[in-house]
Design an enzyme around this catalytic site. Structure first.
Site, PDB file in Angstrom:
ATOM      1  CG  ASP A 132     -36.888  21.950   7.309  1.00 27.52           C
ATOM      2  OD1 ASP A 132     -35.793  22.479   7.542  1.00 27.52           O
ATOM      3  OD2 ASP A 132     -37.703  21.638   8.192  1.00 27.52           O
ATOM      4  CG  ASP A 239     -32.357  21.644  10.276  1.00 29.13           C
ATOM      5  OD1 ASP A 239     -33.265  21.528  11.114  1.00 29.13           O
ATOM      6  OD2 ASP A 239     -31.301  20.983  10.287  1.00 29.13           O
ATOM      7  CD  GLU A 313     -33.722  24.384  14.369  1.00 31.84           C
ATOM      8  OE1 GLU A 313     -34.227  23.659  15.239  1.00 31.84           O
ATOM      9  OE2 GLU A 313     -32.781  24.012  13.646  1.00 31.84           O
ATOM     10  CG  HIS A 376     -40.029  18.976  14.277  1.00 27.34           C
ATOM     11  ND1 HIS A 376     -39.927  20.281  13.825  1.00 27.34           N
ATOM     12  CD2 HIS A 376     -38.805  18.431  14.083  1.00 27.34           C
ATOM     13  CE1 HIS A 376     -38.705  20.486  13.382  1.00 27.34           C
ATOM     14  NE2 HIS A 376     -38.007  19.385  13.512  1.00 27.34           N
ATOM     15  CG  ASP A 377     -36.726  19.712  16.886  1.00 25.37           C
ATOM     16  OD1 ASP A 377     -36.748  18.540  16.487  1.00 25.37           O
ATOM     17  OD2 ASP A 377     -36.269  20.658  16.199  1.00 25.37           O
TER      18      ASP A 377
END
Ligand code: GLC
Length: 591
Positions: A132, A239, A313, A376-377
Site C-alpha cells: 500500500d 491510497d 484507490e 476493508h472500508d
C-alpha cells in the site's frame, strides 16, 4: 466521491488453483516473457488486512509470519498476488494508514527480516506481493511532520499544507481557512498553537496532508517507491490517490443539493459538501505519470521479472473519469485503477450491474478493468447485497460477476468463505475512531475487519491470544477448514471460478458481451475469444427461479456443456431454456 459518503448511505442499517506464472524463474521462451510482463492482466488479487489475517505470536494481532504460514492456502485458491494494507510503523490511529516511517515494518507486524522471508516464500509459490502506498498524508508523528510543525522556517514546513485562519490576528487564531471537511467528519483544519497556523487533513487530524506542490515531496516518494521495488515487491495500491491536491485558491466547497435545490444534511447534522475543491484535481495525473515513469524506467531487478503494477484507490463518479486514470500510451498512469462503479450499486439489481459492465466494456478502450466489490472500508457483500435468506447464493452470484467478467479481479480476504459483516454492538467496543465519532448512525469499519476464520477451534484459529477484534460467532461453520474440499461450499466455488479464469481461453482473454439485455431479473453474458471460443454465464438476481433464453445474440449453437452450476441447478438441454434456481448461476461452454 470517497467511500465514507457511500458507506454512510448503505451501511446503516483442494488445490484446484493453477498458478500460471513462474515469478522467480528466468523466462526462457518468448511466451514466458510475455506472460511475465502481462501477469496482471487476467490476475486474481486478494486484499489482505494483515492485522486480521493470522497471528503467529499470540498477541492477538495478525502479523507477517502469520501470512507466510498461510501462503499454501492462497496458492490452493489460485491467487496471483496479495495486496497488503499498510504494514509500516504507525501510531495505528487509522490502523496503518497513518505512517510514521515509509521504509520500515511496524513492530507488531514483524521485522524487515520477516518481510524478506514472506517475499521469498511467496515467490516460491508464484504469489506476488503488492504494498500500500499512502502519498496523500503521513502520520502526525512522522519526522517530516514533527519538523514541519517545529517552526515556520523549518525546511520541512512546506512539505505539508499550512494556512492562516480567516481573520487571524496576532492574538486571535481567527476562523478555519475555509469550509473544507475531513472525510471522517468535521473540519479538515487543525490549529497548531506553536506556529500559529492551521494544517490541512483530508482524513483524521493525525493524518496531515502532504503539499504536492513541493518537488521535494515528489522526490521523497519516488525514493520510497524505489526502495520497495528494489526489495522485489510487485507493485503498489495507491491510497486515497485522488485527493493529493487542493484548490490553489482555497475556495469553499459547495453544498450538495437535493432535487428541489435544498442543501442535504449528513449524519452529523451538517450540510453535506461536494468535495470538488479537494478531490480529483487534474494535477494528480501529472504526479501519477511522474511516479509511473520513474518506476517503469528505474527498476528491473532480474530476481523478480515481470511488470510492477500500479493500482489506484479510485472512487470516481463515472466511467469517463475512471478511463482517464489509465493515462495514455505515451504517459501511462495506473495499470489498474479500481473500478468501484459496481461496488457502489449496493443492491441486487441486474439492470444496474449490466449498465456498469457495459460501461467497462466500452468505456476504457483496450485497458484492463479491475473490478472490486468490497474491501476493508466497506461492509462485506452480505451486508450490502444479502437478503438474509439467500446470502450464500448471493455471494456466489457476486463472485461469478467478479471472476467470470473480463479483466483482473480483486477481492477481500474472507469473501471466499462468505465471512459476514459483524459490527460492534457497543460504542465502547469500537476500534475505528470514525465509528465512535458517528455512533450509532455509522459504526465504523470494524465489522468488515474481523479476524479471518480458519477453522472451528478457539478464535477461529486466528490467534492463541485475545483477538484485537472479536471473532464473529459464524466461525463455527463459516471457516476455511470446513469449506475446503466440500463440493458445494463457497470456497470451492471461488477455486473453480479462478481455475476457469486461468485455464479457459474464453475467460482468460475473451471480451464480455451482454445478452438478453432487457431482462431485469437475470444477468447473462457471453465471453468470446477472437477465434470464436464461447462461454456463457447466467446469474439470477432474484429470489425466484428463472428461465432464460440465451440463444441468438451471437451465440453460435443451440446447446452448451455445463462448466459450473449452483447447487440445485440443472444442465440445460437447449439454450432456449436455461433454468436457474433462486440467485442461481450457470456457466456453459458453447459446443
Ligand atoms: C483509504 C483507506 C482507508 C483510510 C483512508 C485514509 O480510503 O482505504 O482505510 O482510512 O484512505 O488513509
Amino acid at each position: 466521491m470517497h467511500w465514507t459518503k457511500r458507506i454512510a448511505a448503505c451501511a446503516l442499517p483442494l488445490c484446484l488453483g493453477v498458478a500460471t506464472l513462474a515469478i522467480g524463474q528466468a523466462a526462457s521462451a518468448s511466451t514466458d516473457k510475455a506472460s511475465l510482463r502481462d501477469w496482471w492482466k487476467n490476475a486474481v488479487i486478494m486484499e489482505i488486512y494483515p492485522r486480521s489475517f493470522q497471528d503467529s505470536n499470540g498477541d492477538g494481532i495478525g502479523d507477517l509470519n502469520g501470512i507466510t504460514q498461510r501462503l499454501d492456502y492462497l496458492k490452493s485458491l489460485g491467487v496471483d498476488a496479495i495486496w497488503l494494507t499498510p504494514i509500516y510503523p504507525s501510531p495505528q490511529v487509522d490502523f496503518g494508514y497513518d505512517i510514521s516511517d515509509y521504509q520500515g515494518i511496524a513492530p507488531e507486524y514483524g521485522t524487515m527480516a520477516d518481510f524478506d522471508k514472506l517475499m521469498a516464500e511467496a515467490n516460491k509459490r508464484h504469489i506476488r506481493v503488492i504494498m500500500d502506498m499512502v502519498m496523500n498524508h503521513s502520520s502526525d508523528k512522522h519526522k517530516w511532520f514533527l519538523e514541519s510543525r517545529a517552526s515556520k522556517k523549518n525546511p520541512y514546513r512546506n512539505w505539508y499544507v499550512w494556512k492562516d485562519g480567516k481573520g487571524q490576528t496576532a492574538t486571535d487564531k481567527g476562523d478555519v481557512p475555509n469550509n473544507w471537511r475531513s472525510d471522517f467528519g468535521g473540519t479538515a483544519w487543525e490549529w497548531d498553537a506553536t506556529t500559529r497556523q492551521y494544517w490541512y487533513h483530508k482524513f483524521y487530524t493525525e493524518q496531515p496532508d502532504f503539499n504536492w506542490n513541493n518537488p521535494k515531496v515528489h522526490q521523497a516518494f519516488k525514493d520510497i517507491i524505489a526502495f520497495w521495488l528494489k526489495k522485489g515487491v510487485a507493485g503498489f495500491r495507491f491510497d486515497a490517490i485522488t485527493t493529493l491536491f487542493e484548490d490553489p485558491q482555497w475556495r469553499d466547497d459547495d453544498p450538495v443539493l437535493d432535487k428541489s435545490g435544498q442543501p442535504v444534511k449528513g449524519p452529523d447534522g451538517l450540510v453535506e459538501l461536494n468535495d470538488t475543491r479537494t478531490n480529483n484535481l487534474p494535477e494528480v495525473h501529472d504526479v501519477m505519470q511522474e511516479m509511473r515513469a520513474s518506476a517503469d524506467k528505474g527498476f528491473k531487478p532480474s530476481s523478480y521479472p515481470g511488470t510492477r503494477v500500479f493500482i489506484g484507490e479510485t472512487y470516481l463518479p463515472n466511467i469517463a473519469e475512471l478511463a482517464k486514470q489509465y493515462g495514455t500510451a505515451e504517459n501511462p498512469e495506473f495499470h489498474l485503477p479500481m473500478d468501484t462503479q459496481i461496488l457502489g450499486i449496493n443492491k441486487m439489481d441486474a439492470v444496474a450491474f449490466r449498465a456498469k459492465l457495459n460501461d467497462v466494456e466500452t468505456g476504457i478502450g483496450n485497458n484492463v478493468p479491475l473490478l472490486v466489490f468490497d474491501n476493508h472500508d466497506n461492509p462485506r457483500i452480505d451486508a450490502r447485497y444479502g437478503d438474509g435468506v439467500h446470502n450464500e447464493d448471493i455471494e456466489r452470484v457476486l463472485a461469478t460477476v467478479l471472476l467470470a467478467s473480463k479483466g483482473t479481479a480483486l477481492f477481500y480476504f474472507g469473501d471466499e468463505l462468505g465471512m459476514k459483516t459483524t459490527p460492534p454492538e457497543r460504542k465502547e467496543d469500537v476500534k475505528d475512531p470514525v465509528g465512535r465519532r458517528m455512533w450509532p448512525f455509522y459504526k465504523g469499519r470494524d465489522g468488515e475487519r474481523t479476524p479471518m476464520q480458519w477453522d472451528d477451534s478457539a478464535n477461529a484459529g486466528f490467534t492463541t491470544g485475545t483477538p484485537w477484534l472479536p471473532v464473529p460467532p459464524t466461525y463455527t461453520t463459516v471457516n476455511a477448514k470446513a469449506e475446503e474440499g466440500k463440493p458445494d461450499s463457497l470456497l470451492t466455488w471461488y477455486q473453480k471460478l479462478i481455475e476457469l479464469k486461468k485455464t479457459h481461453a474464453a475467460f482468460a482473454e475473451g471480451n464480455n458481451l451482454m445478452l438478453d439485455q432487457d431482462n431485469a431479473n437475470v444477468l447473462s453474458w457471453l465471453r468470446q475469444t477472437h477465434d470464436g471460443k464461447q462461454v456463457l454465464v447466467s446469474c439470477n438476481f432474484t429470489a425466484d427461479a428463472q428461465t432464460v433464453n440465451l440463444s441468438g445474440g451471437g451465440v453460435k449453437r443451440a446447446t452448451a456443456k455445463t462448466l459450473l452450476k449452483s447447487p440445485g441447478g440443472s444442465d440445460p438441454a437447449s439454450l432456449n431454456s436455461v433454468q436457474l434456481p433462486p440467485f442461481g448461476v450457470w456457466i456453459g461452454e458453447v459446443e
